[in-house]
Motif scaffolding. Sequence first.
Motif, mmCIF file in Angstrom:
data_model
loop_
_atom_site.group_PDB
_atom_site.id
_atom_site.type_symbol
_atom_site.label_atom_id
_atom_site.label_comp_id
_atom_site.label_asym_id
_atom_site.label_seq_id
_atom_site.Cartn_x
_atom_site.Cartn_y
_atom_site.Cartn_z
ATOM 1 N N GLU B 193 -57.426 58.949 110.943
ATOM 2 C CA GLU B 193 -58.682 58.402 110.296
ATOM 3 C C GLU B 193 -58.981 59.214 108.966
ATOM 4 O O GLU B 193 -59.338 58.605 107.963
ATOM 5 N N ASP B 195 -57.129 61.101 107.001
ATOM 6 C CA ASP B 195 -56.167 60.544 106.035
ATOM 7 C C ASP B 195 -56.310 59.234 105.390
ATOM 8 O O ASP B 195 -56.396 58.818 104.072
ATOM 9 N N ILE B 196 -56.538 58.382 106.324
ATOM 10 C CA ILE B 196 -56.940 56.977 105.894
ATOM 11 C C ILE B 196 -58.079 56.670 104.714
ATOM 12 O O ILE B 196 -58.063 56.266 104.040
ATOM 13 N N ALA B 197 -58.999 57.239 105.323
ATOM 14 C CA ALA B 197 -60.508 57.466 104.738
ATOM 15 C C ALA B 197 -60.150 58.015 103.330
ATOM 16 O O ALA B 197 -60.608 57.472 102.264
ATOM 17 N N TYR B 199 -57.602 58.349 101.531
ATOM 18 C CA TYR B 199 -56.575 57.470 100.921
ATOM 19 C C TYR B 199 -57.516 56.286 100.177
ATOM 20 O O TYR B 199 -57.270 55.779 98.992
ATOM 21 N N GLU B 200 -58.056 55.697 101.030
ATOM 22 C CA GLU B 200 -58.941 54.550 100.661
ATOM 23 C C GLU B 200 -59.954 55.128 99.687
ATOM 24 O O GLU B 200 -60.202 54.318 98.527
#
Lengths: 467, 216
Positions: B193, B195-197, B199-200
């Motif tokens: 999560e 990493d995803i956040a 990236y976003e």
Amino acid sequence: MTGKTLYDKLWDEHRVRESDDGTALIYIDLQLLHEVTSAQAFGGLREAARVPRRKAANLAVADHNVPTTDRRAGITDPIARLQVETLDRNCKEFGITEFAMTDPRQGIVHVVGPEQGATQPGMTIVCGDSHTATHGALGALAFGIGTSEVEHVLATQCLVARKMKNMRINLNGILPDGVVSKDMILAVIGLIGTSGGTGYAIEFAGTAVSNASMEARMTLCNMAIEAGARSGLVGVDERTITYLQDRPYTPRGEDFECAKDYWLQMVSDPDAVFDQEYDLEVSTLRPQVTWGTSPEMVVSVDDVVPDPADAPDQTRQGDWTRALDYMDLAPGTRIDAIEVDKVFIGACTNGRIEDLRAAAQVASGRKVAPNIKQALVVPGSGLVKTQAETEGLDRIFTEAGFEWREPGCSMCLAMNADRLEPGERCAATSNRNFEGRQGYGGRTHLVSPSMAAAAAIAGRFADPKQL
Amino acid sequence: MEKFINYTSVVIPIDRSNVDTDAIIPKQFLKSVEKSGFGDNLFDAWRYLDQGEPGQDCSNRPLNSEFVLNRKPYREGRVLLARENFGCGSSREHAVWALRDFGIRTVIAGSYADIFFNNCFKNGVLPIVLPSADIDALFDCDKDSGPFSMEIDLDRQTAVTDSGQVYRFEIDDFKKECLLEGLDDIALTLQHEGDIAAYEERRMREVPWLFQDLSR
Ligand code: SF4
């Protein structure tokens, strides 16, 4: 350092993280949804008490099951109706935008995405449908996924993936009159086979692609999957930008200018290296017709049905024999002597305005042959339908004896009432000629829109130029 | 997802290349909104002599006695053998659900279409790739000496015939672990999560228009 391919760039831009074994987490910018492959994904989400991570990055439309006749009465098949209603309900519950069956923007998901400007260069786009490859025509990395992956994207906005290899297919030359992008892609599949592109992302390049319209590029990328590749790609150029201008979801004003600079980078570098490359000279290409039950079983309209004795190996000999048996064709039969029963013009391959114009041009002032039981024209979307009607194409078709329908997948896969009866033979502009694809026992020949119209007029396959 | 457990079973030979997902599960059965109940309609058009409809009781339908799934002992088989490009065509996961519902947990083929291959792992089905010479040998084995069994051992990455012929196969470590442990890969992804956040957040700065709101 060598340059990057378009695919390399798209991959790198979307890599969230990568493990040592090469498995990567890839960010997904847009997910398209339809009724057939989403119900179980929403169900899974609900069971695990999860919600979509970015509901505004999803767009849904019902297309596979919808009737193409009068829709005011709704869907009569109760199982199909349940599936479409399930999509409506899920979209409502999870806050996802849906173009419902009666919305003027409704249509085949792969026609709707680009048409609305939801599909943009530099994006990653997925959909629970293998023909998602279509969207690659705008310089996006677009590929089909299964239902579990649909759920995964809903929940995480990411997918676990491994990088594919790079293939480039150079289509050079000027297409002869009456020969179109559908003929090019069928010829490509004939050349590399239905598994030739497995494990690759295929970029289409060359003068015949840079000269091609956006619609024609979409037809090419659409059938990348029939060549085994999950993704087809075309680099961005001015034509892409022009196409995108002023579409409902295209960025506006300053955003558009920034986006444009970014989009124009979505091309392969001149020194990029591809793992595999093919060249096809298209100046002498003839209209293509499939004769078997796999898209790679294809020849020119002036050829004959091949003899399994000439097959390159034993497995293929068996496949060809079975295909001819299913198709009820004898080796050596002239393609232009094969009579058809039905004609289907539409699908995400060839249901766009340019396709309908090409077919109408052939049909104009002529009549459907008496041996044709049904000739259907099914626009790819409500907006394509309206545009065609504004141009008077519907009148040309109906005066010639074609039926003019509401948008949807229709006889491409015959999940609704439009289908072949056992033994019937069809000239179809769709993308698959598998056994039973258009109806149990039905026989499908894949062709371009002009060829389909020509087959309707002549009652058999015929070079549209020689009618 | 159910864990993959090693097992031994008769091998069902389908001597064709390009077996497509329309053949594995015809389109009329895709109208279901359920994830199971597809086993009776696996290879429906090849298996039955009549036209199948969803919701139908299949026990009284006329069988195509020629088709391998209707012949003893293959109908009890849980390993399927085919040639190149198995599972080509549509992305329908229903194809894997039908195989799984029928009881098939392993497919052995020369190659697979990419989407089908991925779908297998999401449903506890192991798609084994073997070189075409091995595939030829397995088909010959059935043709020459009749039905045979194989022991599928995922830990060791081997498939062993009842006459002792050992075939080793390759598989991604990650995919192997998911199958053996029956892991839910959404939960695995959600572990990243952070990493995803991150990236976003970066992308929202750099390419804000990609975060278009499709509900507008
Ligand atoms: S038109 Fe045919 S190929 Fe395209 S999405 Fe619909 S069913 Fe699939």
